[in-house]
Design a protein around this motif. Structure first.
Motif, mmCIF file in Angstrom:
data_model
loop_
_atom_site.group_PDB
_atom_site.id
_atom_site.type_symbol
_atom_site.label_atom_id
_atom_site.label_comp_id
_atom_site.label_asym_id
_atom_site.label_seq_id
_atom_site.Cartn_x
_atom_site.Cartn_y
_atom_site.Cartn_z
ATOM 1 N N CYS A 1 91.999 35.335 16.137
ATOM 2 C CA CYS A 1 91.203 36.207 15.260
ATOM 3 C C CYS A 1 91.066 37.602 15.858
ATOM 4 O O CYS A 1 91.142 38.598 15.128
ATOM 5 C CB CYS A 1 89.836 35.585 14.996
ATOM 6 N N GLU A 2 90.895 37.704 17.169
ATOM 7 C CA GLU A 2 90.796 39.012 17.819
ATOM 8 C C GLU A 2 92.104 39.790 17.657
ATOM 9 O O GLU A 2 92.099 40.986 17.399
ATOM 10 C CB GLU A 2 90.453 38.850 19.303
ATOM 11 N N LEU A 3 93.221 39.110 17.783
ATOM 12 C CA LEU A 3 94.519 39.763 17.601
ATOM 13 C C LEU A 3 94.704 40.218 16.158
ATOM 14 O O LEU A 3 95.301 41.271 15.898
ATOM 15 C CB LEU A 3 95.652 38.830 18.035
ATOM 16 N N VAL A 4 94.200 39.440 15.205
ATOM 17 C CA VAL A 4 94.272 39.825 13.792
ATOM 18 C C VAL A 4 93.453 41.095 13.559
ATOM 19 O O VAL A 4 93.908 42.029 12.901
ATOM 20 C CB VAL A 4 93.796 38.671 12.876
ATOM 21 N N VAL A 5 92.240 41.138 14.108
ATOM 22 C CA VAL A 5 91.393 42.326 13.962
ATOM 23 C C VAL A 5 92.101 43.552 14.519
ATOM 24 O O VAL A 5 91.998 44.651 13.973
ATOM 25 C CB VAL A 5 90.026 42.116 14.662
ATOM 26 N N GLN A 6 92.856 43.385 15.597
ATOM 27 C CA GLN A 6 93.572 44.501 16.213
ATOM 28 C C GLN A 6 94.767 44.953 15.385
ATOM 29 O O GLN A 6 95.399 45.953 15.701
ATOM 30 C CB GLN A 6 94.031 44.121 17.618
ATOM 31 N N GLY A 7 95.087 44.213 14.314
ATOM 32 C CA GLY A 7 96.154 44.642 13.425
ATOM 33 C C GLY A 7 97.399 43.780 13.463
ATOM 34 O O GLY A 7 98.391 44.088 12.817
ATOM 35 N N ASN A 8 97.365 42.688 14.203
ATOM 36 C CA ASN A 8 98.541 41.824 14.325
ATOM 37 C C ASN A 8 98.595 40.798 13.203
ATOM 38 O O ASN A 8 97.565 40.300 12.751
ATOM 39 C CB ASN A 8 98.506 41.083 15.665
ATOM 40 N N SER A 9 99.797 40.472 12.758
ATOM 41 C CA SER A 9 99.998 39.428 11.755
ATOM 42 C C SER A 9 100.138 38.080 12.468
ATOM 43 O O SER A 9 100.369 38.021 13.677
ATOM 44 C CB SER A 9 101.271 39.710 10.959
ATOM 45 N N ILE A 10 100.015 37.012 11.717
ATOM 46 C CA ILE A 10 100.209 35.674 12.306
ATOM 47 C C ILE A 10 101.627 35.553 12.843
ATOM 48 O O ILE A 10 101.852 34.990 13.909
ATOM 49 C CB ILE A 10 99.881 34.565 11.286
ATOM 50 N N GLN B 1 90.036 46.822 6.703
ATOM 51 C CA GLN B 1 89.241 48.036 6.862
ATOM 52 C C GLN B 1 89.914 48.971 7.860
ATOM 53 O O GLN B 1 89.958 50.185 7.668
ATOM 54 C CB GLN B 1 87.812 47.689 7.314
ATOM 55 N N LYS B 2 90.471 48.397 8.918
ATOM 56 C CA LYS B 2 91.185 49.198 9.921
ATOM 57 C C LYS B 2 92.381 49.901 9.276
ATOM 58 O O LYS B 2 92.634 51.080 9.528
ATOM 59 C CB LYS B 2 91.648 48.294 11.062
ATOM 60 N N TYR B 3 93.128 49.189 8.438
ATOM 61 C CA TYR B 3 94.270 49.790 7.744
ATOM 62 C C TYR B 3 93.831 50.983 6.901
ATOM 63 O O TYR B 3 94.487 52.028 6.884
ATOM 64 C CB TYR B 3 94.955 48.775 6.831
ATOM 65 N N LEU B 4 92.730 50.820 6.179
ATOM 66 C CA LEU B 4 92.260 51.903 5.315
ATOM 67 C C LEU B 4 91.818 53.110 6.138
ATOM 68 O O LEU B 4 92.072 54.256 5.760
ATOM 69 C CB LEU B 4 91.133 51.404 4.417
ATOM 70 N N GLU B 5 91.175 52.864 7.261
ATOM 71 C CA GLU B 5 90.779 53.967 8.135
ATOM 72 C C GLU B 5 92.013 54.655 8.717
ATOM 73 O O GLU B 5 92.040 55.877 8.874
ATOM 74 C CB GLU B 5 89.857 53.458 9.243
ATOM 75 N N GLU B 6 93.053 53.875 9.031
ATOM 76 C CA GLU B 6 94.294 54.460 9.537
ATOM 77 C C GLU B 6 94.942 55.356 8.486
ATOM 78 O O GLU B 6 95.539 56.381 8.826
ATOM 79 C CB GLU B 6 95.277 53.363 9.961
ATOM 80 N N CYS B 7 94.825 54.991 7.199
ATOM 81 C CA CYS B 7 95.380 55.834 6.131
ATOM 82 C C CYS B 7 94.741 57.212 6.159
ATOM 83 O O CYS B 7 95.437 58.231 6.042
ATOM 84 C CB CYS B 7 95.147 55.187 4.761
ATOM 85 N N LEU C 1 105.093 56.737 3.906
ATOM 86 C CA LEU C 1 105.423 55.321 3.991
ATOM 87 C C LEU C 1 104.353 54.555 4.764
ATOM 88 O O LEU C 1 103.948 53.461 4.355
ATOM 89 C CB LEU C 1 106.793 55.132 4.660
ATOM 90 N N GLN C 2 103.872 55.116 5.865
ATOM 91 C CA GLN C 2 102.826 54.457 6.647
ATOM 92 C C GLN C 2 101.562 54.267 5.798
ATOM 93 O O GLN C 2 100.958 53.189 5.806
ATOM 94 C CB GLN C 2 102.491 55.285 7.894
ATOM 95 N N ILE C 3 101.184 55.294 5.075
ATOM 96 C CA ILE C 3 99.975 55.212 4.247
ATOM 97 C C ILE C 3 100.166 54.224 3.105
ATOM 98 O O ILE C 3 99.324 53.349 2.875
ATOM 99 C CB ILE C 3 99.589 56.611 3.719
ATOM 100 N N GLU C 4 101.284 54.321 2.385
ATOM 101 C CA GLU C 4 101.541 53.425 1.255
ATOM 102 C C GLU C 4 101.607 51.965 1.699
ATOM 103 O O GLU C 4 101.101 51.077 1.016
ATOM 104 C CB GLU C 4 102.836 53.826 0.550
#
Length: 186
Positions: free
Chosen positions: A26-35, A73-79, A133-136
């Motif tokens: 779960c911590e790795l997922v929060v950091q942005g990693n996929s399964i 939420q992290k993805y949206l903030e990165e956008c 591309l990164q944002i989309e």
């Protein structure tokens, strides 16, 4: 994504469920990693094992769902960051191919500038397209992970109470009332 993989000291791939490993996942997922990416780590269970744990262990499934929400939420903030941190105007490219923003060049000494053999360039289409591309990609991922919150709206509520429409449709009187209420709301 940045490589924020924490150092976890274990040997071999775990196959038996443990709360500790589930929390690490779960911590790795929060950091942005996929399964998929997590399962590539030698110290983590395989992808199929993780999905099996999610199906069998309610507590893990709930924590994972919460972790995915945080990642979204992290993805949206990165956008926002990607859009806001787009360099303005002129850039420089070094002999090694590295791009420098104007402010970075101003902070270099004359000797460092000469060694880098900086050449002025404008904003490149490649850089602009990369940011787009990164944002989309992040926006699409957010919409896919949480379609009700971040996806396109695909239903219209004709009843002001949020009730679903009956399978057979509305009778003419109810439809007329709904249309009148809609017109009045304009």
């Amino acid at each position: 994504m940045s490589d924020n993989t924490p150092v976890i000291r274990r040997t071999g791939r775990p196959s038996d469920y443990s709360i500790e490993v589930a929390e690490d996942i779960c911590e790795l997922v929060v950091q942005g990693n996929s399964i998929r990416r997590i399962a590539e780590l030698d110290i983590m269970p395989t992808e199929s094992t993780i999905y099996s744990w999610l199906a069998k262990h309610t507590e893990f499934s709930e924590k994972y769902t919460e972790a995915v929400q945080h990642r979204t939420q992290k993805y949206l903030e990165e956008c926002v960051d990607l859009a806001d941190n787009m360099p303005d105007g002129i850039m420089f490219i070094g002999l090694d191919g590295r791009l420098y923003e104007r402010i970075e060049v101003l902070q270099l000494s004359v000797q460092e500038r000469n060694e880098a053999q900086l050449q002025p360039i404008g904003l490149t289409n490649e850089l602009i397209n990369k940011r787009k591309l990164q944002i989309e990609t992040r926006l699409k991922a957010a919409a896919r992970m949480h379609p009700r919150k971040y996806g396109d709206k695909s239903e219209v509520d004709l009843t002001t109470k949020g009730d679903k429409l009956p399978a057979g449709g509305l009778d003419p009187e109810t439809l007329a009332t709904a249309m009148r209420m809609f017109k009045e709301s304009l």
